[in-house]
Design a protein around this motif. Structure first.
Motif, short mmCIF file in Angstrom:
data_model
loop_
_atom_site.label_atom_id
_atom_site.label_comp_id
_atom_site.label_asym_id
_atom_site.label_seq_id
_atom_site.Cartn_x
_atom_site.Cartn_y
_atom_site.Cartn_z
N LEU A 1 0.83 -1.20 0.00
CA LEU A 1 0.00 0.00 0.00
C LEU A 1 0.87 1.26 0.00
O LEU A 1 0.61 2.21 -0.74
N LYS A 2 1.92 1.25 0.81
CA LYS A 2 2.82 2.41 0.85
C LYS A 2 3.48 2.62 -0.50
O LYS A 2 3.65 3.75 -0.97
N ALA A 3 3.86 1.52 -1.16
CA ALA A 3 4.50 1.64 -2.48
C ALA A 3 3.53 2.21 -3.52
O ALA A 3 3.91 3.07 -4.32
N HIS A 4 2.28 1.74 -3.49
CA HIS A 4 1.28 2.28 -4.43
C HIS A 4 1.08 3.77 -4.18
O HIS A 4 0.96 4.56 -5.13
N ARG A 5 1.01 4.15 -2.91
CA ARG A 5 0.84 5.57 -2.58
C ARG A 5 2.03 6.38 -3.09
O ARG A 5 1.87 7.43 -3.73
N ARG A 6 3.21 5.89 -2.76
CA ARG A 6 4.44 6.65 -3.08
C ARG A 6 4.68 6.74 -4.58
O ARG A 6 5.11 7.80 -5.08
N GLU A 7 4.44 5.66 -5.32
CA GLU A 7 4.82 5.60 -6.73
C GLU A 7 3.71 6.00 -7.69
O GLU A 7 3.99 6.38 -8.83
N LEU A 8 2.45 5.92 -7.26
CA LEU A 8 1.35 6.21 -8.18
C LEU A 8 0.36 7.22 -7.63
O LEU A 8 0.17 8.29 -8.23
N VAL A 9 -0.26 6.93 -6.51
CA VAL A 9 -1.40 7.72 -6.04
C VAL A 9 -1.00 9.15 -5.70
O VAL A 9 -1.55 10.12 -6.23
N ASP A 10 -0.03 9.30 -4.80
CA ASP A 10 0.36 10.65 -4.38
C ASP A 10 0.90 11.50 -5.53
O ASP A 10 0.54 12.69 -5.64
N PRO A 11 1.76 10.93 -6.43
CA PRO A 11 2.21 11.75 -7.56
C PRO A 11 1.06 12.21 -8.47
O PRO A 11 1.09 13.33 -9.00
N LYS A 12 0.06 11.35 -8.65
CA LYS A 12 -1.08 11.75 -9.48
C LYS A 12 -1.88 12.88 -8.82
O LYS A 12 -2.35 13.80 -9.50
N ILE A 13 -2.04 12.79 -7.52
CA ILE A 13 -2.76 13.86 -6.81
C ILE A 13 -2.03 15.18 -6.98
O ILE A 13 -2.64 16.22 -7.26
N VAL A 14 -0.71 15.15 -6.85
CA VAL A 14 0.08 16.37 -7.02
C VAL A 14 -0.03 16.88 -8.45
O VAL A 14 -0.17 18.08 -8.71
N GLU A 15 0.05 15.93 -9.43
CA GLU A 15 -0.02 16.31 -10.84
C GLU A 15 -1.31 17.06 -11.16
O GLU A 15 -1.31 17.99 -11.99
N TYR A 16 -2.40 16.68 -10.51
CA TYR A 16 -3.70 17.31 -10.79
C TYR A 16 -4.12 18.31 -9.69
O TYR A 16 -5.29 18.59 -9.53
N TYR A 17 -3.11 18.83 -8.98
CA TYR A 17 -3.30 19.96 -8.06
C TYR A 17 -4.21 19.61 -6.87
O TYR A 17 -4.88 20.49 -6.33
N GLY A 18 -4.25 18.37 -6.49
CA GLY A 18 -5.03 17.99 -5.32
C GLY A 18 -4.25 18.21 -4.04
O GLY A 18 -3.02 18.34 -4.03
N ARG A 19 -4.97 18.24 -2.94
CA ARG A 19 -4.36 18.36 -1.60
C ARG A 19 -4.89 17.24 -0.73
O ARG A 19 -6.10 17.10 -0.56
N ILE A 20 -3.97 16.44 -0.20
CA ILE A 20 -4.38 15.37 0.70
C ILE A 20 -4.74 15.99 2.04
O ILE A 20 -3.87 16.55 2.72
N VAL A 21 -6.00 15.89 2.41
CA VAL A 21 -6.46 16.48 3.66
C VAL A 21 -6.06 15.60 4.83
O VAL A 21 -5.53 16.06 5.84
N LYS A 22 -6.31 14.31 4.69
CA LYS A 22 -5.93 13.39 5.76
C LYS A 22 -5.97 11.96 5.24
O LYS A 22 -6.61 11.65 4.23
N THR A 23 -5.27 11.11 5.94
CA THR A 23 -5.29 9.67 5.65
C THR A 23 -5.71 8.94 6.91
O THR A 23 -5.43 9.39 8.03
N THR A 24 -6.40 7.81 6.70
CA THR A 24 -6.89 7.03 7.83
C THR A 24 -6.65 5.55 7.55
O THR A 24 -7.53 4.86 7.04
N GLY A 25 -5.43 5.09 7.84
CA GLY A 25 -5.14 3.69 7.59
C GLY A 25 -5.12 3.40 6.11
O GLY A 25 -4.19 3.75 5.40
N ASP A 26 -6.19 2.77 5.61
CA ASP A 26 -6.27 2.43 4.20
C ASP A 26 -6.98 3.51 3.38
O ASP A 26 -7.10 3.38 2.17
N GLY A 27 -7.48 4.58 4.02
CA GLY A 27 -8.28 5.56 3.31
C GLY A 27 -7.61 6.92 3.23
O GLY A 27 -6.62 7.19 3.91
N MET A 28 -8.17 7.77 2.36
CA MET A 28 -7.67 9.13 2.26
C MET A 28 -8.79 10.05 1.80
O MET A 28 -9.74 9.62 1.13
N LEU A 29 -8.66 11.32 2.18
CA LEU A 29 -9.60 12.36 1.78
C LEU A 29 -8.78 13.45 1.10
O LEU A 29 -7.79 13.93 1.65
#
Length: 587
Positions: free
Chosen positions: A36-64
């Motif tokens: 899960l950490k690898a998916h976040r680090r290599e795919l999910v988080d970079p895509k959020i940054v690419e599309y100008y999103g802001r991670i408000v919070k994470t909760t274990g397996d979830g995110m807002l």
């Protein structure tokens, strides 16, 4: 009493979690968390940054996450889910991490770094309605993005969501018809990656197509010498020849960040090359230039184009690396023309075209006895002739193939393609497995982007009795050239690797893939017959043998060695023969 001011704004809200997370943690707590950490680090988080999103919070397996644009929020979700499909391709079913995503848009309250409000709750409820790997959105999201993205919406009706006062119209996001038929996007390599598309022939003479194609091949070769670059092989790039292309789509399909396109105009003794480099992720033009010169300076022009492109892609490359691309091939244009025509014939993959390729390559060698590429290509023609059972005089062919291969490696000590071709010839025809393997390994040191060398290395590993290593090398070859018209050769080699590894189901599956591309691939038919038979599927095995006998009526167990590599281990040969005998091949 004055009411306290509340900070509000309109935003798109993206809620995500992992489907079946508790089950996955119960099966493998540490492994699931690491993936899960690898998916976040290599795919999910970079895509959020690419599309100008802001991670408000994470909760274990979830995110807002909040996005200023609802289009960007949906685009981000779609690309994350597509990326997860690719990342999960080799992961066994039941252990895959799959996200569910819900998206809505509306007024929210901002307090510190957190967000609150009805819309936040709606996004969370939509996420719970999504399928594993799916996306659910509200009616307003559908209205705001309809027709602006390559997706379709499936109306799931009005839903009464938990703790939400009014019913919400729910839509499931599906690929559009165009997107569903498109090739899947490939993940970008970590290092700079490039593809060179076929240059347009502007000479007005169809006979000069081979010249324009040769120009591109030389540029690809120059670029691929750089270990710091990931360069797509010529044959995958050429699947776009003659087509109107969307550069962004090309980038997704080939898995590259940069695409070079251009044109060649040849008239009398002058030539003009134009080129432009495009960032396929954005469509932005990064570089464009024009090169004019006399025909006798054609190789200098090629070197200048290659050097300029490398400078645009990776400006921090050391100058020494750039200078390494400035290696002129031959100085005889007539010989070069014959070589290009010979390669064009070879790529037709028939007995007649193979014979024509040899005629042209011999003419090229006659015109320039030091032309290393022609020796390597001619030697490889004999390898293909043996593989396909087209050998007219096996003893004479063997002597000639070895002569050509020896000349190729003598002249091409620093030429990866020549070393690879010579190495596979020594191994396959001469039976010198150690010598052939050494030449191929040298080729990969010189040019790790050469898909053909990885293919040849895969074959050598098969013959050495290292099928698992062969599988890795063949996978690398296919990644470097994912749209190769001769992908069937790589698939056929993969089938053989699995056969000798004892993976009969995988072997037959890869053989069938190869045969879908080239129904006359005799090596693929042989592996299909043997693997089906060894797995107990005699009906399928007998069908494959019947096709083999149509193409090669004289083929039987007693003369198998004439078609197979001279270095096949006795136990592997015995397994092969056992499978073909069970399939019904005569003794």
């Amino acid at each position: 009493m004055e009411r306290e001011r509340v900070n509000r704004k309109i935003a798109a809200i993206f809620a995500a979690d992992v489907a079946g997370y508790s089950r996955l943690m119960g099966m493998d707590e540490e492994g699931t968390l690491a993936r899960l950490k690898a998916h976040r680090r290599e795919l999910v988080d970079p895509k959020i940054v690419e599309y100008y999103g802001r991670i408000v919070k994470t909760t274990g397996d979830g995110m807002l996450v909040e996005f200023p644009s609802v289009v960007d929020a949906v685009r981000c979700a779609v690309e994350v889910q597509r990326g997860m499909v690719e990342r999960n391709a080799e992961v066994p079913q039941g252990t895959r991490i799959e996200f569910r995503v819900g998206i809505t848009v509306g007024d929210i309250i901002i307090e510190g770094g957190d967000i609150f409000g009805d819309r936040v709750n709606v996004a969370a409820r939509l996420e719970q309605l999504a399928e594993p790997g799916g996306i659910c959105v509200s009616g307003r999201v559908q209205e705001d993005t309809q027709g602006r993205l390559e997706i379709a919406f499936e109306d799931a009706g009005e839903r009464q969501l938990k703790n939400i006062a009014r019913p919400v119209r729910v839509y499931r996001v599906r690929p559009s018809a165009a997107a569903a038929t498109a090739r899947p996007a490939l993940t970008l390599p970590e290092k700079p990656s490039a593809a060179v598309l076929p240059f347009q022939n502007m000479s007005g003479d169809p006979e000069q197509e081979y010249f324009a194609d040769g120009m591109v091949e030389e540029i690809i070769t120059a670029l691929s010498r750089f270990k710091s670059l990931f360069v797509i092989a010529r044959n995958s790039s050429f699947t776009y020849k003659g087509k109107a292309v969307d550069i962004k789509q090309v980038g997704r399909e080939l898995g590259v960040r940069y695409v070079l396109e251009g044109s060649v105009r040849k008239a009398a003794n002058r030539v003009r090359i134009t080129g432009q480099l495009i960032d396929a992720t954005t469509g932005a033009h990064l570089w464009a230039d024009r090169f004019d010169g006399a025909l006798e300076d054609i190789f200098d022009l090629q070197d200048r184009v290659a050097t300029s492109v490398v400078g645009a892609i990776a400006p921090k490359l050391e100058q020494a690396e750039i200078e390494r691309s400035e290696r002129k091939p031959i100085g005889n244009l007539d010989a070069y023309d014959c070589y290009l025509r010979g390669m064009a014939s070879l790529y037709q993959w028939s007995k007649e075209s193979n014979d024509e390729a040899l005629r042209l390559l011999y003419r090229s060698i006659e015109l320039d006895p030091a032309f290393v590429s022609a020796y390597g290509a001619a030697a490889w023609c004999y390898v293909w002739r043996k593989t396909q059972g087209w050998v007219a005089n096996s003893a004479q062919d063997k002597i000639e193939a070895i002569r050509l291969a020896r000349r190729a490696v003598e002249l091409g000590k620093d030429d990866a393609a020549a070393l690879s071709a010579g190495g596979i010839t020594f191994a396959h025809i001469a039976g010198d497995l150690d010598g052939g393997a050494a030449f191929i390994e040298r080729a990969l040191v010189l040019n790790p982007n050469l898909a053909g060398a990885w293919l040849n290395s895969g074959w050598v590993r098969v013959w050495l009795g290292e099928p698992e290593v062969a599988i890795e090398h063949l996978a690398r070859a296919m990644r470097l050239s994912p749209l190769d018209p001769i992908l069937f050769r790589m698939q056929g080699a993969m089938a053989s690797a699995h056969l000798f590894a004892g993976h009969y189901d995988e072997a037959s599956a890869w053989a069938e893939k190869a045969l879908r591309e080239n129904p006359n691939l005799q090596q693929g038919l042989r592996v299909a017959a043997a693997s089906h038979a060894l797995a107990g599927r005699l009906e399928e095995a007998q069908k494959a043998v019947a096709r083999i006998r149509q193409l090669d009526p004289d083929f039987r167990i007693s003369n198998m060695q004439d078609r197979l590599p001279a270095v096949l281990r006795p136990q592997d040969f015995a397994r092969y023969a056992e499978g073909l005998r069970k399939a019904g091949l005569p003794g």
